[in-house]
Design a protein around this motif. Structure first.
Motif, PDB file in Angstrom:
ATOM      1  N   UNK A 126     -10.229 -33.541 -52.343  1.00 25.77           N
ATOM      2  CA  UNK A 126     -10.342 -34.998 -52.234  1.00 25.77           C
ATOM      3  C   UNK A 126      -9.423 -35.693 -53.238  1.00 25.77           C
ATOM      4  N   UNK A 127      -9.388 -35.185 -54.452  1.00 20.76           N
ATOM      5  CA  UNK A 127      -8.534 -35.787 -55.479  1.00 20.76           C
ATOM      6  C   UNK A 127      -7.060 -35.552 -55.145  1.00 20.76           C
ATOM      7  N   UNK A 128      -6.717 -34.330 -54.711  1.00 19.90           N
ATOM      8  CA  UNK A 128      -5.327 -34.042 -54.317  1.00 19.90           C
ATOM      9  C   UNK A 128      -4.889 -34.957 -53.188  1.00 19.90           C
ATOM     10  N   UNK A 129      -5.759 -35.105 -52.213  1.00 23.74           N
ATOM     11  CA  UNK A 129      -5.459 -35.968 -51.078  1.00 23.74           C
ATOM     12  C   UNK A 129      -5.264 -37.417 -51.533  1.00 23.74           C
ATOM     13  N   UNK A 130      -6.119 -37.863 -52.428  1.00 28.44           N
ATOM     14  CA  UNK A 130      -6.013 -39.233 -52.948  1.00 28.44           C
ATOM     15  C   UNK A 130      -4.705 -39.421 -53.708  1.00 28.44           C
ATOM     16  N   UNK A 139       2.209 -42.395 -58.092  1.00 28.18           N
ATOM     17  CA  UNK A 139       2.050 -40.943 -58.109  1.00 28.18           C
ATOM     18  C   UNK A 139       2.946 -40.296 -59.169  1.00 28.18           C
ATOM     19  N   UNK A 140       4.155 -40.794 -59.301  1.00 28.30           N
ATOM     20  CA  UNK A 140       5.088 -40.237 -60.277  1.00 28.30           C
ATOM     21  C   UNK A 140       4.552 -40.403 -61.691  1.00 28.30           C
ATOM     22  N   UNK A 141       4.130 -41.594 -62.032  1.00 24.48           N
ATOM     23  CA  UNK A 141       3.609 -41.854 -63.378  1.00 24.48           C
ATOM     24  C   UNK A 141       2.346 -41.031 -63.628  1.00 24.48           C
ATOM     25  N   UNK A 142       1.455 -41.002 -62.656  1.00 23.17           N
ATOM     26  CA  UNK A 142       0.218 -40.232 -62.802  1.00 23.17           C
ATOM     27  C   UNK A 142       0.527 -38.752 -63.026  1.00 23.17           C
ATOM     28  N   UNK A 176      -6.625 -46.585 -57.933  1.00 25.17           N
ATOM     29  CA  UNK A 176      -6.363 -46.320 -56.513  1.00 25.17           C
ATOM     30  C   UNK A 176      -6.952 -44.970 -56.104  1.00 25.17           C
ATOM     31  N   UNK A 177      -6.852 -43.964 -56.964  1.00 24.16           N
ATOM     32  CA  UNK A 177      -7.462 -42.654 -56.674  1.00 24.16           C
ATOM     33  C   UNK A 177      -8.966 -42.822 -56.515  1.00 24.16           C
ATOM     34  N   UNK A 178      -9.589 -43.577 -57.422  1.00 30.40           N
ATOM     35  CA  UNK A 178     -11.036 -43.827 -57.314  1.00 30.40           C
ATOM     36  C   UNK A 178     -11.376 -44.484 -55.972  1.00 30.40           C
ATOM     37  N   UNK A 179     -10.579 -45.484 -55.589  1.00 35.88           N
ATOM     38  CA  UNK A 179     -10.837 -46.190 -54.340  1.00 35.88           C
ATOM     39  C   UNK A 179     -10.688 -45.273 -53.128  1.00 35.88           C
ATOM     40  N   UNK A 180      -9.667 -44.446 -53.136  1.00 28.00           N
ATOM     41  CA  UNK A 180      -9.437 -43.529 -52.011  1.00 28.00           C
ATOM     42  C   UNK A 180     -10.573 -42.518 -51.912  1.00 28.00           C
ATOM     43  N   UNK A 184     -13.202 -42.007 -48.891  1.00 33.29           N
ATOM     44  CA  UNK A 184     -13.418 -40.704 -48.264  1.00 33.29           C
ATOM     45  C   UNK A 184     -14.909 -40.362 -48.256  1.00 33.29           C
ATOM     46  N   UNK A 185     -15.614 -40.714 -49.331  1.00 36.06           N
ATOM     47  CA  UNK A 185     -17.045 -40.424 -49.419  1.00 36.06           C
ATOM     48  C   UNK A 185     -17.861 -41.307 -48.490  1.00 36.06           C
ATOM     49  N   UNK A 186     -17.419 -42.539 -48.274  1.00 31.24           N
ATOM     50  CA  UNK A 186     -18.133 -43.460 -47.385  1.00 31.24           C
ATOM     51  C   UNK A 186     -17.979 -43.043 -45.929  1.00 31.24           C
ATOM     52  N   UNK A 187     -16.856 -42.430 -45.605  1.00 30.54           N
ATOM     53  CA  UNK A 187     -16.584 -42.008 -44.226  1.00 30.54           C
ATOM     54  C   UNK A 187     -17.481 -40.831 -43.842  1.00 30.54           C
ATOM     55  N   UNK A 188     -17.824 -40.007 -44.809  1.00 23.38           N
ATOM     56  CA  UNK A 188     -18.636 -38.798 -44.528  1.00 23.38           C
ATOM     57  C   UNK A 188     -20.034 -39.126 -44.153  1.00 23.38           C
TER      58      UNK A 188
END
Length: 188
Positions: A126-130, A139-142, A176-180, A184-188
């Motif tokens: 989930x984190x990788x996907x986010x 993504x580069x900075x992170x 943004x990672x938290x939001x994604x 993902x958790x809400x969709x499940x």
């Protein structure tokens, strides 16, 4: 018994193999490549976001390593030196693609109130996907900060942007990672 590159310890890579590389020993360079390619490929993949660009960037970086191995000073960490070359090639690849890094002054990034992150399923996938879903600049900075462990100042210098921009990009990327992941958790 011949030692494989994965069995070589850092001292052997730093000393024996590097000396042989400097003398033009092709087998030694193959050992060096085998010892570092997987880790450096992972950096390339995280930063470029796709397999093709990661493979190309890795190849270009190791060509530069090969060309410049003679300039490597004996007191320099081989790992840090190769990593810096790889990261610079990744950044050059992103610049060619005109990745935009938003210049901002001190901007507050507020977290959403009422997010119950304890109920999230924080899986590696989930984190990788986010992270993969982030805009390239974020993504580069992170990646540079979290995974490659560069400081905000070092990232700013490498990317030619201000330190405050790096910090803001990093904060926004985390949010943004938290939001994604939340989505993902809400969709499940």
């Amino acid at each position: 018994m011949k030692a494989s590159a994965s069995n070589l310890n850092q001292t052997q890579i730093d000393g024996n193999v590097i000396d042989r590389c400097k003398r033009g020993d092709v087998r030694a360079f193959r050992e060096l490549y085998n010892a570092y390619a997987a880790a450096m490929y992972n950096i390339c993949l995280r930063m470029t976001g796709n397999v093709s660009d990661a493979e190309d960037t890795l190849q270009e970086a190791f060509i530069q390593v090969h060309r410049n191995i003679g300039k490597l000073e004996s007191n320099t960490s081989v790992t840090a030196w190769i990593k810096r070359i790889v990261v610079n090639h990744c950044l050059n690849n992103l610049r060619k693609k005109k990745v935009y890094f938003e210049e901002v002054e001190e901007v507050e990034v507020a977290e959403e109130p009422g997010i119950d992150e304890d109920s999230f399923t924080w899986t590696v996938s989930a984190v990788k996907s986010a992270i993969h879903g982030l805009p390239q600049g974020y993504r580069t900075v992170l990646n540079l900060y979290l995974f490659e462990e560069y400081s905000h100042r070092e990232i700013a210098e490498m990317m030619g942007i201000t330190e405050s921009t790096v910090k803001t990009q990093y904060m926004r990327a985390k949010e943004k990672v938290r939001q994604i992941v939340k989505q993902q958790n809400l969709i499940r």
